[in-house]
Design a protein around this motif. Structure first.
Motif, mmCIF file in Angstrom:
data_model
loop_
_atom_site.group_PDB
_atom_site.id
_atom_site.type_symbol
_atom_site.label_atom_id
_atom_site.label_comp_id
_atom_site.label_asym_id
_atom_site.label_seq_id
_atom_site.Cartn_x
_atom_site.Cartn_y
_atom_site.Cartn_z
ATOM 1 N N PRO A 137 0.734 -13.232 2.941
ATOM 2 C CA PRO A 137 -0.052 -13.455 1.433
ATOM 3 C C PRO A 137 -1.513 -12.780 1.610
ATOM 4 O O PRO A 137 -1.487 -13.248 3.146
ATOM 5 N N GLY A 138 -2.033 -12.350 1.161
ATOM 6 C CA GLY A 138 -3.473 -11.827 0.500
ATOM 7 C C GLY A 138 -3.581 -10.326 0.718
ATOM 8 O O GLY A 138 -4.741 -9.376 0.944
ATOM 9 N N THR A 139 -2.518 -9.285 1.573
ATOM 10 C CA THR A 139 -2.451 -8.173 1.621
ATOM 11 C C THR A 139 -2.687 -7.330 0.323
ATOM 12 O O THR A 139 -2.470 -7.695 -1.416
ATOM 13 N N ARG A 140 -3.280 -6.705 0.182
ATOM 14 C CA ARG A 140 -3.985 -5.915 -0.533
ATOM 15 C C ARG A 140 -3.291 -4.127 -0.715
ATOM 16 O O ARG A 140 -3.203 -3.683 0.180
ATOM 17 N N ILE A 141 -2.369 -4.214 -2.020
ATOM 18 C CA ILE A 141 -2.012 -3.041 -2.145
ATOM 19 C C ILE A 141 -2.571 -2.246 -3.062
ATOM 20 O O ILE A 141 -2.367 -2.081 -4.293
ATOM 21 N N PRO A 142 -2.985 -0.837 -2.329
ATOM 22 C CA PRO A 142 -4.306 0.144 -3.444
ATOM 23 C C PRO A 142 -2.984 0.739 -4.212
ATOM 24 O O PRO A 142 -1.726 1.433 -4.488
ATOM 25 N N MET A 201 2.430 0.726 5.151
ATOM 26 C CA MET A 201 1.487 2.372 5.113
ATOM 27 C C MET A 201 -0.118 2.452 5.271
ATOM 28 O O MET A 201 0.111 0.945 5.648
ATOM 29 N N ALA A 202 -0.297 3.413 5.363
ATOM 30 C CA ALA A 202 -1.882 3.563 6.151
ATOM 31 C C ALA A 202 -2.259 4.795 5.140
ATOM 32 O O ALA A 202 -1.643 5.497 4.998
ATOM 33 N N ARG A 203 -3.158 4.411 5.123
ATOM 34 C CA ARG A 203 -3.890 5.141 4.235
ATOM 35 C C ARG A 203 -5.430 6.281 4.696
ATOM 36 O O ARG A 203 -6.311 5.186 5.867
ATOM 37 N N ALA A 204 -6.148 7.309 4.932
ATOM 38 C CA ALA A 204 -7.033 8.344 5.054
ATOM 39 C C ALA A 204 -7.505 9.143 4.461
ATOM 40 O O ALA A 204 -7.369 9.598 3.395
ATOM 41 N N LYS A 205 -8.896 8.940 4.186
ATOM 42 C CA LYS A 205 -9.925 10.466 3.508
ATOM 43 C C LYS A 205 -9.748 11.120 4.106
ATOM 44 O O LYS A 205 -10.460 11.705 5.805
ATOM 45 N N GLN A 213 -13.568 2.786 -11.012
ATOM 46 C CA GLN A 213 -13.397 1.043 -10.461
ATOM 47 C C GLN A 213 -11.900 1.197 -9.671
ATOM 48 O O GLN A 213 -10.647 2.438 -10.609
ATOM 49 N N HIS A 214 -11.022 0.681 -8.632
ATOM 50 C CA HIS A 214 -10.160 0.772 -8.083
ATOM 51 C C HIS A 214 -8.910 -0.401 -7.557
ATOM 52 O O HIS A 214 -9.140 -1.339 -7.603
ATOM 53 N N PRO A 215 -8.114 0.013 -9.179
ATOM 54 C CA PRO A 215 -7.358 -1.563 -8.688
ATOM 55 C C PRO A 215 -6.225 -1.656 -7.818
ATOM 56 O O PRO A 215 -6.147 -0.796 -6.903
ATOM 57 N N GLU A 216 -6.194 -2.741 -6.929
ATOM 58 C CA GLU A 216 -5.560 -3.568 -6.129
ATOM 59 C C GLU A 216 -4.654 -4.301 -6.691
ATOM 60 O O GLU A 216 -4.739 -5.407 -7.069
ATOM 61 N N MET A 217 -3.739 -4.482 -5.858
ATOM 62 C CA MET A 217 -2.690 -5.574 -5.975
ATOM 63 C C MET A 217 -2.438 -6.460 -5.012
ATOM 64 O O MET A 217 -2.424 -5.831 -4.039
ATOM 65 N N SER A 277 -0.811 -9.830 -7.423
ATOM 66 C CA SER A 277 -2.594 -10.732 -9.005
ATOM 67 C C SER A 277 -2.538 -9.087 -8.887
ATOM 68 O O SER A 277 -2.922 -8.198 -8.031
ATOM 69 N N LEU A 278 -4.246 -8.588 -9.473
ATOM 70 C CA LEU A 278 -4.735 -7.767 -9.633
ATOM 71 C C LEU A 278 -6.038 -8.615 -9.461
ATOM 72 O O LEU A 278 -6.875 -9.023 -9.916
ATOM 73 N N ASP A 279 -7.239 -6.987 -8.411
ATOM 74 C CA ASP A 279 -8.359 -7.217 -7.970
ATOM 75 C C ASP A 279 -8.649 -6.151 -8.497
ATOM 76 O O ASP A 279 -8.533 -4.919 -8.251
ATOM 77 N N VAL A 280 -9.718 -5.436 -9.488
ATOM 78 C CA VAL A 280 -10.684 -4.648 -9.774
ATOM 79 C C VAL A 280 -11.799 -4.947 -8.944
ATOM 80 O O VAL A 280 -13.120 -4.806 -9.583
ATOM 81 N N PRO A 281 -11.473 -4.472 -7.536
ATOM 82 C CA PRO A 281 -13.189 -3.890 -7.193
ATOM 83 C C PRO A 281 -13.935 -2.656 -7.321
ATOM 84 O O PRO A 281 -13.604 -1.847 -7.543
ATOM 85 N N GLN A 282 -15.084 -2.619 -7.066
ATOM 86 C CA GLN A 282 -15.613 -1.595 -7.869
ATOM 87 C C GLN A 282 -16.301 -0.604 -6.615
ATOM 88 O O GLN A 282 -16.246 -0.863 -6.068
ATOM 89 N N GLY A 283 -15.554 0.257 -6.938
ATOM 90 C CA GLY A 283 -15.907 1.975 -5.313
ATOM 91 C C GLY A 283 -17.041 2.299 -5.057
ATOM 92 O O GLY A 283 -18.164 2.292 -6.151
ATOM 93 N N THR A 284 -17.142 2.386 -4.158
ATOM 94 C CA THR A 284 -18.956 3.030 -3.425
ATOM 95 C C THR A 284 -18.891 4.170 -3.983
ATOM 96 O O THR A 284 -20.459 4.573 -4.520
ATOM 97 N N ASP A 285 -17.845 5.146 -4.287
ATOM 98 C CA ASP A 285 -18.490 6.588 -5.357
ATOM 99 C C ASP A 285 -18.385 5.725 -6.775
ATOM 100 O O ASP A 285 -18.309 7.319 -7.497
#
Length: 562
Positions: free
Chosen positions: A148-153, A328-332, A190-194, A179-187
């Motif tokens: 629990p607490g894992t965030r899925i973009p 999953m993992a992500r890289a920019k 808004q990037h929704p995360e589950m 649940s849904l969390d929508v933090p403000q992106g640095t750029d």
């Protein structure tokens, strides 16, 4: 008295001309208007005649028109009302995408003075676009031992509108595990995360169905949805891990299609399917998905289309690595496009005069020229020039406009026409240049008098000549052209022994041939002194005179007297 009246009239015209020019100079700053997008064709944007200090009827008289580059004109002038109006439907999103403010810039040309007035029109956004997701349905797997607490973009929605009409909020359908969390992106976006709220149990529920709704802030509100399907799988305790958090690559814009640009790499220490990593783009907009290809097994990124620095300078994207069990993992990935000097300057002749009289003063405007280079930096910095051996020069105006003017008074008798080569070159390596040619005809002014071939003439005629006999011919030349060079000959009237000169001789007005009108007698007089005039057909005509001495030769026609 007539000369004084003409000078007074010219002075009044000059004062009126200077007054009009002062009004235009006073309004020479940038003119700003605004208009909502999707406005009907012909809608009034602003009173351009008033802002230029002109009456509506003066727009056509003074050659006022819109000068724009590249795209089809979005605006037009209404000569009856003096208003700037829309030339068709304007789509702000097609024109400016997400840029704020959306400004359309062009110039108003007052052609009789070759003056440019910059105009900016701001296109105001209306809520005419619904938020959308790139996918209609998102499917992914989640391990049942995910904490629990894992965030899925989640994929973010896209709304082509701006301001409050753009995407403002997300909402996730009710589910006890998420649940849904929508933090403000640095750029900015808004990037929704589950967020996983409670542990999953595959045996209790193997699949979860949710709906993510994206809404804008317009009135009325518009919204779009994304269906989410989550498959719960058995335990896989090692997610993939990228070797770098960010990948950077600089690529010249002329790289061939299909070139491997870079390769991402993620490893997973698990065995079997849990350790098999596949790659995919995450949260990449539709345009980038068209340009780039990602090998899902090798992690190689290549271009499917040519890159264009003028379209995108930096491509920013996320790559997702997922193992067989769904971790999953992500890289920019940042791909910076380097400008290549692949655009030669564009030279446009906006207005041109094809003929000019030879007596026009220095500074006479011949043409208005525009130069544009789509490249950037030195590759887009242009210079414009003409050959140095011509009696012309280029004067730089605003916004890479130039005007071609005469540098000294022209002389048709020396050169009757010019083919002027205008060259624009950029500062790239190697430099690219474009040439255009302007043909100019120098028209004649009657500024040359006829010139006789000799300073004076002597002719001889034997006495007792027949009447109408050809005696002599004179010839004059005029350096002008056409009617200014057409010469007529005449005798300046005089009296000889009480009789008019015209009773003795005549001259052909076309050929200059002199004819005897009577039979001469050496014993009566031995010579005639004449003046011949050559006159051109100019307006006013010019003329010159020459002296002709006609000597009568003796014949033995008298017997001796005793």
């Amino acid at each position: 008295m007539k000369i004084q009246k003409k000078l007074t009239s010219c002075s009044r015209l000059m004062l009126l001309y200077l007054s009009l020019e002062s009004l235009l100079e006073a309004g020479a700053g940038n003119i700003h208007y605004s208009v909502p997008e999707e406005t009907d064709k012909g809608s009034v944007v602003g009173n351009i005649a008033k802002d230029l200090g002109l009456q509506p009827q003066e727009l056509a008289d003074r050659g006022v028109r819109i000068v724009s580059r590249g795209r089809m004109p979005l605006f037009a002038l209404n000569p009856r009302s003096g208003s700037l109006i829309t030339a068709g439907r304007i789509d702000r999103e097609e024109l400016c995408a997400q840029s704020v403010p959306c400004l359309v810039s062009f110039n108003i040309l007052v052609e009789d003075k070759m003056k440019l007035f910059p105009v900016e029109v701001e296109i105001i956004d209306i809520n005419d676009n619904t938020p959308q997701f790139q996918l209609e349905e998102l499917e992914f797997k989640m391990n049942e031992i995910t904490t629990p607490g894992t965030r899925i973009p989640l994929p973010f929605g896209q709304d082509l509108d701006v301001g409050m009409n753009s995407l403002q909020s997300y909402q996730l359908s009710s589910n006890p595990h998420f649940s849904l969390d929508v933090p403000q992106g640095t750029d900015g976006p808004q990037h929704p995360e589950m967020v996983l709220q409670s542990p999953l149990d595959r045996e209790e529920e193997a699949v979860h169905h949710l709906i993510l709704t994206a809404s804008d802030g317009g009135d009325p509100v518009r919204s779009g949805t994304l269906r989410i399907c989550i498959q719960v799988v058995d335990a896989n305790d090692n997610p993939p891990a990228f070797t770098q958090a960010e990948y950077h690559m600089n690529v010249p814009e002329n790289v061939p299609v299909g070139t491997q640009l870079l390769m991402v790499n993620a490893t997973d220490p698990d065995e079997g399917a849990n350790g098999e990593v596949t790659y995919s783009f995450h949260n990449v907009d539709h345009r980038m998905a068209q340009i780039f290809h990602l090998d899902s097994y090798a992690g190689k990124i290549s271009n499917k289309e040519p890159l264009d620095f003028e379209e995108y300078k930096i491509y920013s994207m996320e790559v997702q690595a997922q193992d067989g069990a769904g971790l999953m993992a992500r890289a920019k990935v940042l791909i910076k496009v380097l400008d290549v000097n692949d655009n030669a300057p564009e030279v446009t002749i906006t207005s041109v005069t094809t003929a000019v009289p030879e007596n026009f003063p220095p500074g006479t405007i011949i043409a208005l020229i525009s130069v544009l280079d789509q490249d950037s930096g030195d590759n887009g910095y242009t210079t414009c020039f003409i050959p140095g051996n011509l009696p012309f020069k280029l004067e730089k105006l605003v916004d890479n406009y130039y005007r071609l003017v005469t540098e000294r008074t022209l002389d048709r008798e020396l050169i009757s026409g010019y083919n002027i080569t205008v060259t624009a070159t950029d500062q790239g390596t190697p430099a690219l240049s474009t040439e255009t040619h302007i043909s100019l005809l120098v028209t004649d002014i009657n500024d040359n008098s006829p010139v006789f071939h000799q300073d004076s003439y002597s002719a001889y005629i034997t006495e007792n000549n027949p009447r109408g006999a050809s005696v002599f011919s004179v010839k004059a030349h005029d350096s002008d052209s056409n009617e200014n060079a057409q010469i007529t000959y005449s005798l300046i009237e005089d009296t000889i022994q009480g009789a008019p000169l015209s009773s003795y001789v005549s001259i052909s007005s076309d050929t200059g041939v002199l004819y005897a009108l009577r039979s001469f007698d050496y014993e009566q007089f031995r010579d005639l002194q004449l003046k011949v005039m050559a006159q051109d057909s100019g307006d006013p005509p010019l003329s010159s005179n020459v002296s002709l001495s006609l000597f009568v030769l003796d014949q033995n026609d008298n017997a001796p007297e005793i």
